[in-house]
Enzyme design. Sequence first.
Site, PDB file in Angstrom:
ATOM      1  N   THR A 530       0.148 -15.982  33.330  1.00 40.11           N
ATOM      2  CA  THR A 530      -0.235 -17.247  33.955  1.00 40.11           C
ATOM      3  C   THR A 530       0.938 -18.212  33.845  1.00 40.11           C
ATOM      4  OG1 THR A 530      -2.574 -16.949  33.547  1.00 40.11           O
ATOM      5  CG2 THR A 530      -1.842 -19.199  33.902  1.00 40.11           C
ATOM      6  N   PHE A 532       1.997 -21.947  33.839  1.00 40.52           N
ATOM      7  CA  PHE A 532       1.477 -23.294  33.610  1.00 40.52           C
ATOM      8  C   PHE A 532       2.549 -24.300  34.016  1.00 40.52           C
ATOM      9  CE2 PHE A 532      -0.763 -20.564  30.711  1.00 40.52           C
ATOM     10  CZ  PHE A 532      -2.041 -21.081  30.601  1.00 40.52           C
TER      11      PHE A 532
END
Length: 625
Positions: A530, A532
């Site tokens: 992921t 961010f």
Amino acid sequence: MILVLEKGFTQDQKNKIRSILFKEGCIVREMSESGQNIIGAVGKVSRDVDFFEQLPGVAKVISISTSFKLVSRQLHPEDTLVQVGDVAVGGERITIIAGPCAVESRDQALTIAREVRRYGAVLFRGGAFKPRTSPYSFQGLQEEGLKILAEVREVTGLGVVTEITSPAQADMMMKYVDVVQVGARNMQNFELLKCVGRIGKPVVLKRGLSSTIEEWLMSAEYILSEGNDNVILCERGIRTFEPYTRNTLDLSAIPVLKNLTHLPVIIDPSHATGIREKVSPMARAAIAAGADGLMIEVHHNPDEALSDGPQSLYPKQFGQLTRDIYVIAPVIGKQLDFDYLDKATAVEHLGKINGTGMQRAAFLGEMGTFSHKACTQYFGTKVAAVPTPSFKAIFEAVKKGEVDFGVVPLENSLTGSIHENYDLLLEYDLRIVGEITLRIIHHLIGHPGAGIDSISRVLSPPMAFQQCRQFLDRHSSWELIPVKDTAGAVKEISQAGNPDDAAIASKEVAEIYGMEVIEEGVETNPRNYTRFVVIGTDQLEKGPRRKSSFIFATGNQPGALYEVLKIYADNGINLVKLESRPIHGKPWEYMFYVDLEADAESKSFKPILDLLADKTDYFKVLGSY
Ligand code: PEP
Ligand code: MN
């Protein structure tokens, strides 16, 4: 021995326990870890364990089974972070120490320091007192070399590490350097160990050429027993019968040490291999094996180096190595942060101008979520992480100045963009000031002793369910309960106390709530990352900005998108993301998300921005970082 205190112990009881231990001649350390208060006592005592166990306030006494005590993980279960200025050695950000074997001149040191800083080093190494095998070899510039190191720190902001070879140098070390190194040949020079224990500066303790791990830890114990806990262990190769390398790098020392001690462990592949081309492969392996950092010899002109030229990397090779480490680190849950030092300075500067001293960053959910991890990996421990209930609340908090930054996920490698956050980036006038990528490993977590067959309900956020689709499809009878965040899911099942409940979250959260991992790595594909982004109101004044993000919309006519893309192509700009997204309230019309490799807020980019604005109906720079 370790004295675990009762939950409701009083200050008076604790003082009495401490005074008995002092009278016994013990070294005493107090800790509070994982909700327990512990007193560690090291030394020969005249009383038996029963005596201590019966003292008021003591819940139980555990004896430390190893010969090393203060360095043992039994006494101090959590990892020690050794702080050197803005750099924390031992955390989730990898520490790269680099520089020449020896300081040879002011020019040489400054040239190499600038190069290694540019490529990601956070501390500079260079010997001023060189312990050479031959008395006829270059012995180092001595105090002159230390003065040069102090200048390197002044000019580049890099903390400096150098070897101390005699207690007589202690005052000079105090004056000029940030970290002292005890070399392999001096690992069992006990007077030197006591000296570096007393001066209190962080110490890099190298492993002796023929020392066992236990002997090495006993040497570290000398330093800690003098009151200095700031010890970094450095494996640099040991003597074996193998002549193809200078020494044999004992990489298995990393997991062995991680189990035995709380001290950070770094690897020196330069002295371990002695051969330039062998340094990078071993450095990569060291990081993959869990090392907290590397110490690498780098020289801009190794053929002319006064010592260890053949094992010194050229700056460019060092740069290539750090790029590799940058890619490897997230796989094992860490980061190599190219902005480490600049970011620390920028954040500190912000603290000064707003007068608070301490910065705050909002993240989604509870302590222990992946967002929390992204926050601490990006900022280190100097910024307070603030749990926040929703993405919108994060944007609001940043806008109102209640926090300085927000950390939000923007896309996942398995499931794509997180549109809610793109929409919020459109809605709010905030900017992206940084980014960080985490590998997301999900576990099925349940109550201690629970088996997979008894599970009937699983809690996690919808995003985590998506990332674990294949695993969940194999258990189609489970009821999936969507919640806001992974840590909240574990908290909820722990509070409900129903052994049939499970959650999907990280291992760390399971530990926080005393839960257990039922099944490891349940995400569909292990390449689950992921990305961010960090949002703020103003650009962080840190190092070079490599990337920018835009949102734009074009008119609905033939070739409109092509016209925009042509601008990037004509200017040699590499796009790393292009995605279309429906515009709210305008069916079949689209916005585009773009990430590119350029600093869109630099002066030189301005003409390109003008062209882009001209060819689009809507254009917004989300940030350069
Ligand atoms: C050094 O780091 O320059 C050095 C001499 O290392 P070691 O003590 O490991 O040989
Ligand atoms: Mn050397």
